[in-house]
Design a protein around this motif. Sequence first.
Motif, short mmCIF file in Angstrom:
data_model
loop_
_atom_site.label_atom_id
_atom_site.label_comp_id
_atom_site.label_asym_id
_atom_site.label_seq_id
_atom_site.Cartn_x
_atom_site.Cartn_y
_atom_site.Cartn_z
N ALA A 379 0.83 -1.21 0.00
CA ALA A 379 0.00 0.00 0.00
C ALA A 379 0.87 1.25 0.00
CB ALA A 379 -0.93 -0.01 1.21
N GLU A 380 1.98 1.24 0.73
CA GLU A 380 2.88 2.40 0.76
C GLU A 380 3.44 2.70 -0.62
OE1 GLU A 380 5.99 1.84 3.56
OE2 GLU A 380 4.69 1.98 5.33
N LEU A 381 3.67 1.66 -1.43
CA LEU A 381 4.25 1.84 -2.75
C LEU A 381 3.19 2.15 -3.81
CD1 LEU A 381 6.86 -1.08 -2.70
CD2 LEU A 381 7.32 1.37 -2.50
N GLY A 382 1.93 2.20 -3.42
CA GLY A 382 0.87 2.52 -4.37
C GLY A 382 0.50 1.36 -5.26
N MET A 383 0.65 0.14 -4.77
CA MET A 383 0.33 -1.07 -5.55
C MET A 383 -1.16 -1.39 -5.34
SD MET A 383 3.85 -3.10 -4.54
CE MET A 383 3.50 -4.59 -5.47
N GLU A 384 -2.00 -0.71 -6.10
CA GLU A 384 -3.44 -0.77 -5.89
C GLU A 384 -4.07 -2.09 -6.33
OE1 GLU A 384 -4.99 2.58 -7.93
OE2 GLU A 384 -4.08 4.05 -6.56
N ASN A 385 -3.43 -2.82 -7.24
CA ASN A 385 -4.00 -4.08 -7.74
C ASN A 385 -3.33 -5.30 -7.12
OD1 ASN A 385 -5.82 -2.87 -9.64
ND2 ASN A 385 -4.05 -2.45 -10.97
N THR A 386 -2.74 -5.14 -5.95
CA THR A 386 -1.94 -6.20 -5.35
C THR A 386 -2.53 -6.65 -4.01
OG1 THR A 386 0.06 -5.38 -6.41
CG2 THR A 386 0.35 -6.83 -4.51
N THR A 387 -2.58 -7.99 -3.81
CA THR A 387 -2.97 -8.57 -2.54
C THR A 387 -2.12 -9.81 -2.29
OG1 THR A 387 -5.25 -7.83 -2.80
CG2 THR A 387 -4.84 -9.56 -1.17
N TYR A 388 -1.46 -9.85 -1.12
CA TYR A 388 -0.65 -11.00 -0.75
C TYR A 388 -1.40 -11.83 0.28
CZ TYR A 388 3.22 -8.57 -3.06
OH TYR A 388 4.02 -7.95 -3.99
N LYS A 407 6.67 -1.10 -9.96
CA LYS A 407 6.85 -0.16 -8.85
C LYS A 407 7.68 -0.80 -7.74
CE LYS A 407 2.42 2.21 -9.57
NZ LYS A 407 1.07 2.47 -9.00
N LEU A 408 7.36 -2.05 -7.41
CA LEU A 408 8.12 -2.75 -6.38
C LEU A 408 9.55 -2.99 -6.83
CD1 LEU A 408 8.36 -4.33 -3.73
CD2 LEU A 408 7.42 -6.34 -4.93
N GLY A 409 9.75 -3.33 -8.12
CA GLY A 409 11.09 -3.59 -8.63
C GLY A 409 11.99 -2.38 -8.50
N LYS A 410 11.48 -1.16 -8.78
CA LYS A 410 12.27 0.06 -8.62
C LYS A 410 12.70 0.24 -7.17
CE LYS A 410 10.06 2.71 -12.35
NZ LYS A 410 9.25 3.91 -12.65
N ALA A 411 11.76 -0.01 -6.24
CA ALA A 411 12.06 0.21 -4.82
C ALA A 411 13.04 -0.80 -4.28
CB ALA A 411 10.76 0.18 -4.01
N VAL A 412 12.86 -2.08 -4.59
CA VAL A 412 13.70 -3.11 -3.99
C VAL A 412 15.11 -3.09 -4.56
CG1 VAL A 412 13.19 -5.01 -5.59
CG2 VAL A 412 13.62 -5.50 -3.16
#
Length: 607
Positions: A379-388, A407-412
Motif C-alpha cells: 500500500a505504501e508503494l501505491g500497488m493498488e492491484n496487489t494482494t498478498y 513499482k516494487l522492482g524500482k524500490a527493492v
Amino acid sequence: MAATAAAGPGGGAAGGGPAEGGKTGGGAEKADGGDEEAADGEDAAVVSTGVKLRKVGKREGVDQPTAVFRAPKAGPEVDQPTTMLKVGETKAEDEAEVEQAEKGGKAGKGAGGESEAERTSKFVPLRGLDGPAAVKPKPAEAKPAEAGEEASQAKAAVPAPAAPADETAALPAAERTTQQPLPPLDLLAELTNTPPPPETPLRTAVRRVKIWTPLAILLLIVFAVVQSVRPLPEGTLALTAEETYTFKGEEPAMPWPTEGQATVTVDGIGSLGSYGEQKPIPIGSVAKVMTAYTILREHPVKKGTEGERLTIDAKAQQDYENAGQESTVKVTEGQKISVKEAIEAIMLPSANNIARQLARWDSDGDEAAFVEKMNKYAAELGMENTTYTDPSGLKETTVSSAEDQVKLGKAVMEFETFSSVVRLPNYESTTSGRQEKNYNFLVPMYGVVGIKTGSTTKAGGNLLFAAEKVVDGEKQLIIGAVFGQHAPPILDTATARSKDLILRTQELLTSKPVVRKGDVVGHVDDGLGSTTPVVATKDVPAVGWPGLTVKLALDDGGKALPHQAKAGTKVGVLSVGDGTGDAVEVPVALQSDLAEPSFGARLQRIG
C-alpha cells in the motif's frame, strides 16, 4: 473714643478753674478720680470687645500709631484658616457713637485741655466672614473727670454686639470663596491674566502633529532596528530554463507479447508503455520479491555484511522433505543461515520453504502477521492491484499486476544486498552444500541484472526483469514485467518476451544535450527581491527515445543555500528525467557573487 467730662456729685462744674491750665486742688482730685473711673471703664471695654485702648497723655499734640491689640487667649496655637474679624455694628449705631465721641471730645478738651488732634486714630476692622466690616470711628480716650461720669461714659463706649448683616450679596463675584478647583488652562490664565486662546481646527491639528510626530519617529526607529536584526529568509533556487525537453521523432513500436500483461520503464526517465489490462492476476513466485523487501525493511543489512542469522526450524526441514513439485532448498533443523543467504535462496532457486521460514522468524512463528506487513508495504508503494496471502506466492489468491510489480522492482533494487544477489547466476548454499542456480536464465546476458521468475499452472509464466545500458557514461536501469504467459513452456515464453522488450528498449535509448556548460539555468532568490544567476557546470544530456518528453528540475541537493558566496560556488543540481526516480544530474554554480540583502531591502521586508 474720647470720654465726655461731666460734673460729679461731689465736685464743681467743668468750667470751675482757669481755662489755660490753672488747677485747683479739687480739680486735681476730680481728675485723679476721673482717671481711676476711666480705667475701670476701659477694663470693662476690654472685657467686652477684646481690645485694649491706649491712653493719650495730656501734652501729646499729634496722632499716635494705631494701638496694638491684644486678643484673649483661646487655647493652644494651631494652624487655622484665615480669620475674618467680626463685623461691627450697623451704620446707625456707628453714627450715634461718632456723635457721642465728638461730644465727649469737647468736654474733655474743656476739662483736660486736649485738642481734636490729640484723639487716638480710628481702627477700621477687616471684612468679616459674612462680608466687609462697617467702618467705625475710633473712640477717643477719656480725660480725667469725675468717677461717676467716666464710668458711665466708658460703659457707653463699649459697642453692643451687632446683628448679622446680609452683606454677602453686595460682594463682587471675584471676592466670593469657592471650593471648586479650576481647570489647568483656566488656572494658568487667571494667574497670568491671559485667557487661553480660542480652540480652532488649525490649533488642534498643530497640537496633534506635535504629539504624534515624536511617537511616529520612535516607532520608525524601532521598526528599522527590528528589521535589521531579523534572521534572513532561506534562499531558494528557481529554474529559468525550459522546464521540459521533447525528443524528436515518433513514438516507437514495442515487441509486446500477445497475451497477459507487460510493461517497460527506464528508471528516472519514463515509461515506454504497457500491454494488456492492468488488473490483479496470480503471479506465482514473483511474490517472493515482496518477501525480500519486507525482510530488508524490518531487518536492514549493512553494505559489506550478511545481516542477522536465523535458525532453521523443524517446519522448514519438513517442507523440504515433503516438497513434491515445490521449489525448495535442502535444510536441516538447527542450521544457521544469514539474512543474505536466505534472500539468495528465495530469489535464485525460489525456495518456498525458506520464504516461509523467513516469515516465521520475523513474526515469532506467525506467518499471517508477516503477510499483513507485506500488504502494508504494498500500500505504501501505491500497488493498488496487489494482494498478498502467503510469503511464497504458491497460493493463487496472491495477485498483482505488471505495473504494480514494476513499482516494487524500482524500490527493492535500491537495497544493495538485494541488487547484488539477483544479478548472480547461482550461489553456494551452506545448507545443501552445493551450488543453487538462478531460474532467471537471462542473467547475466544482455545486461540483465535480475529480478525474479514465477510460474504456476494458474498464473502461467511470469518474469519481473531488470537490465542496464550505459548512456553517456551513466548506467540506465530498465525495469519491466511480462505476466500471464500460458504458451508452453510457460516460463521460457515469459523469458523470451522479456528479452525482446529489453533489447528494444536498449536500442531506443539515446542522449541529446538540452543544456550546455555555462548556460544560465536558474537563479538564487534571497527572499528579499534580489536574485543571482546560476549556470550549468557541464553539458546536461537528456536520455530518452523519440517522442519522449523529459522534465528539467533545479534542486538544492538537500543543502541550505548560503546568504553570501563567491562566483563559481556550487549551490545545487540540475536533473533531467521524469521526476519519479534516478535521472541525469549535473551541478550548478553561481555565475556572480552572492551578496547579503542590503539594509534598504531588509527595511522593505514585509513577511
